[in-house]
Motif scaffolding. Sequence first.
Motif, PDB file in Angstrom:
ATOM      1  N   LEU A  42       0.846  -1.187   0.000  1.00 19.65           N
ATOM      2  CA  LEU A  42       0.000   0.000   0.000  1.00 19.65           C
ATOM      3  C   LEU A  42       0.883   1.239   0.000  1.00 19.65           C
ATOM      4  N   ALA A  43       0.314   2.332  -0.518  1.00 15.10           N
ATOM      5  CA  ALA A  43       1.056   3.604  -0.562  1.00 15.10           C
ATOM      6  C   ALA A  43       0.610   4.562   0.532  1.00 15.10           C
ATOM      7  N   CYS A  44      -0.219   4.117   1.431  1.00 12.45           N
ATOM      8  CA  CYS A  44      -0.879   5.023   2.378  1.00 12.45           C
ATOM      9  C   CYS A  44       0.084   5.668   3.364  1.00 12.45           C
ATOM     10  N   ASN A  45       1.227   5.071   3.614  1.00 17.97           N
ATOM     11  CA  ASN A  45       2.183   5.638   4.564  1.00 17.97           C
ATOM     12  C   ASN A  45       3.301   6.413   3.881  1.00 17.97           C
ATOM     13  N   TRP A  46       3.204   6.609   2.589  1.00 14.29           N
ATOM     14  CA  TRP A  46       4.230   7.346   1.864  1.00 14.29           C
ATOM     15  C   TRP A  46       4.052   8.846   2.085  1.00 14.29           C
ATOM     16  N   VAL A  47       5.188   9.559   2.037  1.00 14.72           N
ATOM     17  CA  VAL A  47       5.155  11.021   2.160  1.00 14.72           C
ATOM     18  C   VAL A  47       4.323  11.624   1.036  1.00 14.72           C
ATOM     19  N   GLY A  48       3.408  12.545   1.377  1.00 18.43           N
ATOM     20  CA  GLY A  48       2.599  13.240   0.382  1.00 18.43           C
ATOM     21  C   GLY A  48       1.395  12.463  -0.095  1.00 18.43           C
ATOM     22  N   VAL A  49       1.159  11.300   0.458  1.00 17.08           N
ATOM     23  CA  VAL A  49       0.060  10.444  -0.004  1.00 17.08           C
ATOM     24  C   VAL A  49      -0.951  10.261   1.122  1.00 17.08           C
ATOM     25  N   LYS A  50      -2.230  10.426   0.804  1.00 14.64           N
ATOM     26  CA  LYS A  50      -3.315  10.149   1.740  1.00 14.64           C
ATOM     27  C   LYS A  50      -4.273   9.149   1.106  1.00 14.64           C
ATOM     28  N   CYS A  51      -4.805   8.250   1.929  1.00 16.61           N
ATOM     29  CA  CYS A  51      -5.713   7.220   1.429  1.00 16.61           C
ATOM     30  C   CYS A  51      -7.082   7.335   2.076  1.00 16.61           C
ATOM     31  N   ASP A  52      -8.074   6.825   1.392  1.00 15.72           N
ATOM     32  CA  ASP A  52      -9.403   6.677   1.966  1.00 15.72           C
ATOM     33  C   ASP A  52      -9.335   5.558   3.017  1.00 15.72           C
ATOM     34  N   PRO A  53      -9.705   5.821   4.274  1.00 14.96           N
ATOM     35  CA  PRO A  53      -9.562   4.793   5.323  1.00 14.96           C
ATOM     36  C   PRO A  53     -10.415   3.561   5.082  1.00 14.96           C
ATOM     37  N   ASN A  54     -11.453   3.683   4.299  1.00 14.65           N
ATOM     38  CA  ASN A  54     -12.346   2.545   4.070  1.00 14.65           C
ATOM     39  C   ASN A  54     -11.812   1.610   2.991  1.00 14.65           C
ATOM     40  N   THR A  55     -11.197   2.183   1.966  1.00 13.80           N
ATOM     41  CA  THR A  55     -10.770   1.362   0.824  1.00 13.80           C
ATOM     42  C   THR A  55      -9.252   1.227   0.703  1.00 13.80           C
ATOM     43  N   ASN A  56      -8.505   2.036   1.457  1.00 17.18           N
ATOM     44  CA  ASN A  56      -7.039   2.068   1.360  1.00 17.18           C
ATOM     45  C   ASN A  56      -6.553   2.456  -0.039  1.00 17.18           C
ATOM     46  N   ARG A  57      -7.413   3.083  -0.831  1.00 13.27           N
ATOM     47  CA  ARG A  57      -7.003   3.596  -2.137  1.00 13.27           C
ATOM     48  C   ARG A  57      -6.563   5.050  -1.999  1.00 13.27           C
ATOM     49  N   VAL A  58      -5.573   5.458  -2.782  1.00 16.33           N
ATOM     50  CA  VAL A  58      -5.032   6.816  -2.706  1.00 16.33           C
ATOM     51  C   VAL A  58      -6.106   7.817  -3.089  1.00 16.33           C
ATOM     52  N   SER A  59      -6.355   8.773  -2.181  1.00 14.51           N
ATOM     53  CA  SER A  59      -7.365   9.805  -2.439  1.00 14.51           C
ATOM     54  C   SER A  59      -6.742  11.189  -2.628  1.00 14.51           C
ATOM     55  N   GLU A  60      -5.531  11.406  -2.071  1.00 13.02           N
ATOM     56  CA  GLU A  60      -4.889  12.704  -2.200  1.00 13.02           C
ATOM     57  C   GLU A  60      -3.394  12.525  -2.449  1.00 13.02           C
ATOM     58  N   LEU A  61      -2.872  13.285  -3.416  1.00 11.62           N
ATOM     59  CA  LEU A  61      -1.438  13.318  -3.689  1.00 11.62           C
ATOM     60  C   LEU A  61      -1.005  14.777  -3.577  1.00 11.62           C
ATOM     61  N   ILE A  62      -0.330  15.102  -2.462  1.00 16.42           N
ATOM     62  CA  ILE A  62       0.018  16.489  -2.148  1.00 16.42           C
ATOM     63  C   ILE A  62       1.534  16.584  -2.021  1.00 16.42           C
ATOM     64  N   LEU A  63       2.182  17.122  -3.060  1.00 16.38           N
ATOM     65  CA  LEU A  63       3.645  17.221  -3.121  1.00 16.38           C
ATOM     66  C   LEU A  63       4.093  18.667  -3.315  1.00 16.38           C
ATOM     67  N   ASP A  64       3.383  19.604  -2.711  1.00 15.41           N
ATOM     68  CA  ASP A  64       3.708  21.020  -2.872  1.00 15.41           C
ATOM     69  C   ASP A  64       5.108  21.323  -2.348  1.00 15.41           C
TER      70      ASP A  64
END
Length: 968
Positions: free
Chosen positions: A56-78
């Motif tokens: 899973l990518a949920c613990n990667w820097v700049g990545v947020k996941c939907d807690p229900n599906t563990n699918r990436v919902s936000e990619l924030i690399l500002d």
Amino acid sequence: MLMRVNFVVVLFLFPLLLVQSVDPAFNDDVLGLIVFKAGLSDPQSRLTSWNEEDDLACNWVGVKCDPNTNRVSELILDGFSLSGHIGRSLIRLQFLRVLQLSRNNFSGPINPILSQIPSLKVIDLSENSLSGVIAEELFQQCGSLRAISLAKNNLTGAIPQSLSSCSHLERLNFSSNRLSGQLLSGLWSLSSLRSLDLSDNMLEGQIPTGIESLYDLRALNLRKNNFVGWLPENIGNCMQLKYVDLGGNYFTGGLPLSMRKLGLCRYLDVSANSLTGEFPDWIGEMRSLEFLDLSSNNFSGPIPSSVGNLKSLKEVNLSNNGFVGSLPDSFGDCVNLKVLDVGRNMFSGNLPSWVFKLALESVSVSANKYSGSISFSDPWLQSYQSLELLDLSSNSLSGEIPSTIGNFTRLQFLNISRNSLFGSIPASVGRLNTTSVLDLSHNQLSARIPAEIGKAVSLQELRLESNFLTGSIPTDIGNCSSLTSMVLSQNNLTGPVPVAIASLSNLEVLDLSFNNLSGSLPKELTNLSHLTSFNVSFNHFEGELPVGGFFNTIPPSSVTGNPSLCGSVVRHSCPAVHPKPLVLNPNSSVSNHGPLSPNLRHKRIVLSISSLVAIGAAVFIALGVVTVSILNMHARTSMARAAAAFTFSGGDEFSPSHDTEANYGKLVMFSGEADFVTGAQSLLNKDCELGRGGFGAVYKTELRGGRSIAIKKLNSTSLVKCQEDFEREVKRLGKIKHQNLVALEGYYWTSSLQLLIHEYISGGCLHKHLHDRESGSCLTWQQRFKIILGTAKGLAHLHQMNVIHYNMKSTNVLLDVSGDPKVGDFGLARLLPALDRYILSSKIQSALGYMAPEFACQTVKITEKCDVYGFGILTLEVVTGKRPVEYMEDDVVVLCDMVREALDEGRIEECIDKKLNGNYPMEEAIPVVKLGLICASQVPSNRPDMEEVVRILELIQCPPTESQEELE
């Protein structure tokens, strides 16, 4: 694990496989992000936590996941400093809702495949280096899109029509790009839009009707485009608007009546347009206004008292208009007001008393017609503790400067120049210990400069010129250690220059000219390492000029009018100082031949020493003559060898001469022509000389085909780059072609001689046509306008090619047989090594008056805006027929200041060249003068770029009438 690694390798080799089906055991989000990372440069290693072995990518820097599906919902690399392209792999993130990649270095076009991420609501790609057009496909599936920002990139082309289908869009920001074309009328169908920012682009045309359908719009920013026509008539129906910025366009007409309904509006800016009419009385109904900017338009009439209803107003700017009368007392009811700028209007009467009763932070009433005295006597003045900027300059104020001026404990900028103030400078100025700029120039102040001024320790700029100040320069001025500019010229100051001035280590500008100062100049002045401008002309100084550093490069004009000064700069050698004769004890013996009488002994000693001095001087002179003779012979031999190298032959772009470059040099003709009629020796013949400039002399010669060319012999051999760098720069300049630029056709190189070969322009330089009485020519207005416009186009093209001219002046603008201007001598500074601006300035001192003020400031970057300044001065020179700086019998007239003052006083017609006899369209002349003054602004950021100048000139230009055509 082996299967996973192999699959990633396949992905690297064949990115298109990403859109095909994959092993469902392998997470699509991990795949998409790992491949996305592989195409990036990550200099700060911000993405080290992205590991392809993770499920899973949920613990990667700049990545947020939907807690229900563990699918990436936000990619924030500002702000991660990432670079590369935004690839196709992100399509794997099918549940992505937020994509924020702002403040990075992404480049290339925006990949339209982003539209195939069905859940995407927010796209923020602002502050990158993205380029190209915005593809129509990007918005063809935008049903879920709520916000998109592509601001601060390099995007071009029109706004895509498909954007009109994004019916749920709430925030749209395409600002600070290079978008062009007309405003998309379909934007008004986006009924959910709350914020629209298209500022700082090249959009044009009229604003389409229908803006009233955006009933939920909160913020509208169309600033700095090329919009024309009237402001949107029904903008007031967008009653939720809180922020409106329509400044920096070409709007005409008045403020739309519907604006009175914008009761929630806090920010209104329509500055820098061509709006007309009076200040509307209904403005008082916009009671939420906090910021109001109507500056730089053509508004007229008085200010209505209803402005007092704007209780929330914090900043108001009405400058550069035609407002008359006095500011209403109701302004005093605006208790929250902090910034007031009403400069450059025609307000009259006494200064309003309420100005100093409010807790204002910035007040500018400059360039109006205010009269009467300055009074700060009210004991409960709120501004004593708050005022930071006070500009009362260029009015008709009289009386003395009140001593209570020292009560402004936070004042940073004080300018009361160009009035009729008299009396002495109050000692209370010493209490202005936070003031960085103090300008009391161009008044009638008398008496001494108070010693207390040395207590104003924060002073950076002190201007007291053009007064009647007497006495000596106070030694205490040396305590103002932050001073960068001190101008005391055109007064009646006496006495010596205090040595304490040499302790002002930050000093860049020192002007003491046109006074009665005397004595010798302190040698310690050479310690001023930041000095860039020095003028002590027309005083009574004597003795030797300081030697070393900056003083080895000052022009003679900066010390002229001091006949007793000596030194190499004034070409007047200082008298030799010989040691005094030795006086020995008359009672001591000097030889074995018996004692001498005291008189005879003294005479013999003196004669002996004098003889030694004479012999030494004779030997020194003899050695000097021999040395000079040898050097002259060597120079003549070098020139002869260089001249002999001109056994030219035609050829391709880089054909050398027949002999070796080491002995004879290298000739390159870009056109292939290299057969000169006159032969080698005549190329640099004095009889063929056309003129001389800061970088060298110019000669005329002919090719065998009869075509004339101009050859510039560079006189800065010791400063020229090495051959490789020199040739690279010349070839680059040779590729620049434009109808308003003098073409560079070739060059010649040896280590001791460098020539540049240009096309020959037969009409001579603009300076001759404007100022040479013997030429008998008088340029018509149409010819002058053509020269200004053509010069602007030439400079604009140079800037597009990333070339700064550095030396813009009328002698570098040539006229061809059709009267079209051609800008020459461009880019010559690039042929020198990386010199600092002070050496460069000394090379182009002939450009006095054209040089932008940033040349005098070490910390300010030299950009294309210095060319814009020179162009502005040249424009004023063409319109007025006057030189940029003219030296009168007892005064120095600076053209820019003279024209600005005439414009402020409504007598601009007096400045236009009398040779025209009134044969010019006023509707062209006055805007051209204003444009010249704007280009010559002291602040580089206030000057337009040359592309904008060209567009403005084309808008100013009137269609020629039949009578004008006949004149041409």
